[in-house]
Design a protein around this motif. Structure first.
Motif, short mmCIF file in Angstrom:
data_model
loop_
_atom_site.label_atom_id
_atom_site.label_comp_id
_atom_site.label_asym_id
_atom_site.label_seq_id
_atom_site.Cartn_x
_atom_site.Cartn_y
_atom_site.Cartn_z
N PRO A 10 0.84 -1.20 0.00
CA PRO A 10 0.00 0.00 0.00
C PRO A 10 0.87 1.26 0.00
O PRO A 10 1.91 1.29 0.65
N GLY A 11 0.45 2.25 -0.77
CA GLY A 11 1.21 3.50 -0.85
C GLY A 11 2.07 3.54 -2.10
O GLY A 11 2.18 2.56 -2.82
N ARG A 12 2.66 4.70 -2.35
CA ARG A 12 3.49 4.89 -3.55
C ARG A 12 4.94 4.96 -3.10
O ARG A 12 5.36 5.94 -2.50
N VAL A 13 5.69 3.89 -3.34
CA VAL A 13 7.09 3.83 -2.93
C VAL A 13 7.96 3.82 -4.19
O VAL A 13 7.84 2.92 -5.02
N LYS A 14 8.80 4.83 -4.32
CA LYS A 14 9.68 4.90 -5.48
C LYS A 14 11.08 4.41 -5.08
O LYS A 14 11.41 4.36 -3.91
N ALA A 15 11.86 4.06 -6.08
CA ALA A 15 13.20 3.53 -5.81
C ALA A 15 14.02 4.50 -4.97
O ALA A 15 14.74 4.08 -4.06
N ALA A 16 13.89 5.79 -5.23
CA ALA A 16 14.66 6.78 -4.48
C ALA A 16 14.29 6.78 -2.99
O ALA A 16 15.11 7.11 -2.14
N ASP A 17 13.05 6.38 -2.68
CA ASP A 17 12.59 6.36 -1.28
C ASP A 17 13.32 5.28 -0.47
O ASP A 17 13.37 5.36 0.75
N ILE A 18 13.81 4.25 -1.15
CA ILE A 18 14.45 3.14 -0.43
C ILE A 18 15.94 3.03 -0.71
O ILE A 18 16.60 2.16 -0.18
N ALA A 19 16.47 3.95 -1.51
CA ALA A 19 17.89 3.90 -1.83
C ALA A 19 18.72 3.96 -0.55
O ALA A 19 18.49 4.81 0.31
N GLY A 20 19.65 3.03 -0.42
CA GLY A 20 20.53 3.01 0.73
C GLY A 20 19.92 2.46 2.00
O GLY A 20 20.55 2.44 3.04
N LYS A 21 18.67 2.00 1.91
CA LYS A 21 17.99 1.49 3.11
C LYS A 21 17.70 0.01 2.95
O LYS A 21 17.61 -0.51 1.85
N SER A 22 17.52 -0.64 4.08
CA SER A 22 17.07 -2.02 4.09
C SER A 22 15.87 -2.06 5.02
O SER A 22 15.98 -1.72 6.20
N LEU A 23 14.72 -2.43 4.48
CA LEU A 23 13.47 -2.36 5.24
C LEU A 23 12.67 -3.64 5.15
O LEU A 23 12.78 -4.39 4.19
N LYS A 24 11.81 -3.84 6.15
CA LYS A 24 10.78 -4.87 6.07
C LYS A 24 9.50 -4.10 5.79
O LYS A 24 9.17 -3.17 6.53
N VAL A 25 8.81 -4.44 4.71
CA VAL A 25 7.63 -3.70 4.31
C VAL A 25 6.43 -4.64 4.32
O VAL A 25 6.50 -5.75 3.78
N LYS A 26 5.34 -4.21 4.94
CA LYS A 26 4.15 -5.04 4.99
C LYS A 26 3.41 -4.99 3.66
O LYS A 26 3.16 -3.92 3.12
N THR A 27 3.08 -6.15 3.12
CA THR A 27 2.39 -6.23 1.84
C THR A 27 0.88 -6.29 2.05
O THR A 27 0.40 -6.45 3.18
N ALA A 28 0.14 -6.22 0.95
CA ALA A 28 -1.31 -6.31 1.00
C ALA A 28 -1.76 -7.70 1.47
O ALA A 28 -2.89 -7.89 1.90
N ALA A 29 -0.85 -8.69 1.41
CA ALA A 29 -1.17 -10.04 1.90
C ALA A 29 -1.02 -10.11 3.41
O ALA A 29 -1.33 -11.12 4.02
N GLY A 30 -0.52 -9.02 4.04
CA GLY A 30 -0.34 -9.00 5.47
C GLY A 30 0.99 -9.59 5.91
O GLY A 30 1.27 -9.70 7.10
N LEU A 31 1.80 -9.99 4.94
CA LEU A 31 3.12 -10.56 5.24
C LEU A 31 4.19 -9.58 4.80
O LEU A 31 4.03 -8.93 3.78
N PRO A 32 5.30 -9.50 5.54
CA PRO A 32 6.33 -8.55 5.15
C PRO A 32 7.26 -9.09 4.07
O PRO A 32 7.47 -10.30 3.97
N VAL A 33 7.78 -8.18 3.26
CA VAL A 33 8.87 -8.52 2.33
C VAL A 33 10.07 -7.69 2.77
O VAL A 33 9.92 -6.64 3.38
#
Length: 154
Positions: free
Chosen positions: A86-109
Motif C-alpha cells: 500500500p502507498g506509492r514507494v519509489k526507488a529513491a525512497d528506499i535507496a541506501g535502506k534495508s526495510l521490512k515492508v508489509k504487503t497487502a497479503a499481510g506478510l512482510p517482504v
C-alpha cells in the motif's frame, strides 16, 4: 483553463492494470490478476506499489506452478497480494535502506536498496513505472510468501 492543464495528464495516466497490459511483458501476471479477481482492486484509487514479475520471472517457476495456482484462487490471490505494498514507494525512497515492508497479503517482504533494489530474492530490473494509481517496479523473480512448511534459508 483548468481542463487544458489536466488533459495531458489524464490522457497518459493509465492505472496499474492497464499499464501492465500495455507493457506486453506481463501476460502471465495480468492473467493471474484476472484469475484471482484482483483487477478491480488494482484499478481502484490506491495508491499501490506493485513489484511486478515479468513473464520471464513466471517462466522460472517449476513447471506446472502457474497452472496449479490459476486453479487455486485463494493461494493465487495471496501470492499476488504479496507483490503489492500500500502507498506509492519509489526507488529513491528506499535507496541506501534495508526495510521490512508489509504487503497487502499481510506478510512482510524485505526491501533492500543498498545495491540496486532487491525484494526478498528478486532484483528490481526496471523501477518507477508510473501509473495513475501507483507505481510499478519490474522484478525478475516471482515472490513466494513464506509457508510454514519451509524453513528460512538466510
Amino acid at each position: 483553463m483548468l481542463t487544458a492543464l489536466l488533459a495531458p495528464t489524464l490522457a497518459k495516466a493509465a492505472d496499474i492494470v492497464d499499464t501492465a497490459v500495455a507493457a506486453g511483458s506481463f501476460n502471465t501476471l495480468v492473467a493471474a490478476v484476472k484469475a484471482a479477481g484482483l483487477v478491480a482492486t488494482l484499478k481502484s484509487k490506491g495508491p499501490y506499489t506493485v513489484f511486478a514479475p515479468n513473464d520471464a520471472a513466471f517462466a522460472k517457476l517449476p513447471p506446472g506452478t502457474v497452472e496449479s495456482l490459476l486453479k487455486n484462487k485463494a493461494k493465487l490471490a495471496t501470492i499476488l497480494k504479496y507483490h503489492v505494498v500500500p502507498g506509492r514507494v519509489k526507488a529513491a525512497d528506499i535507496a541506501g535502506k534495508s526495510l521490512k515492508v508489509k504487503t497487502a497479503a499481510g506478510l512482510p517482504v524485505n526491501v533492500d536498496g543498498t545495491m540496486g533494489v532487491k525484494v526478498n530474492n528478486a532484483n528490481v530490473i526496471q523501477p518507477d513505472i508510473e501509473a495513475s494509481n501507483g507505481v510499478i517496479h519490474v522484478i525478475d523473480t516471482v515472490l513466494l510468501p513464506p509457508t510454514r512448511a519451509s524453513k528460512g534459508h538466510h
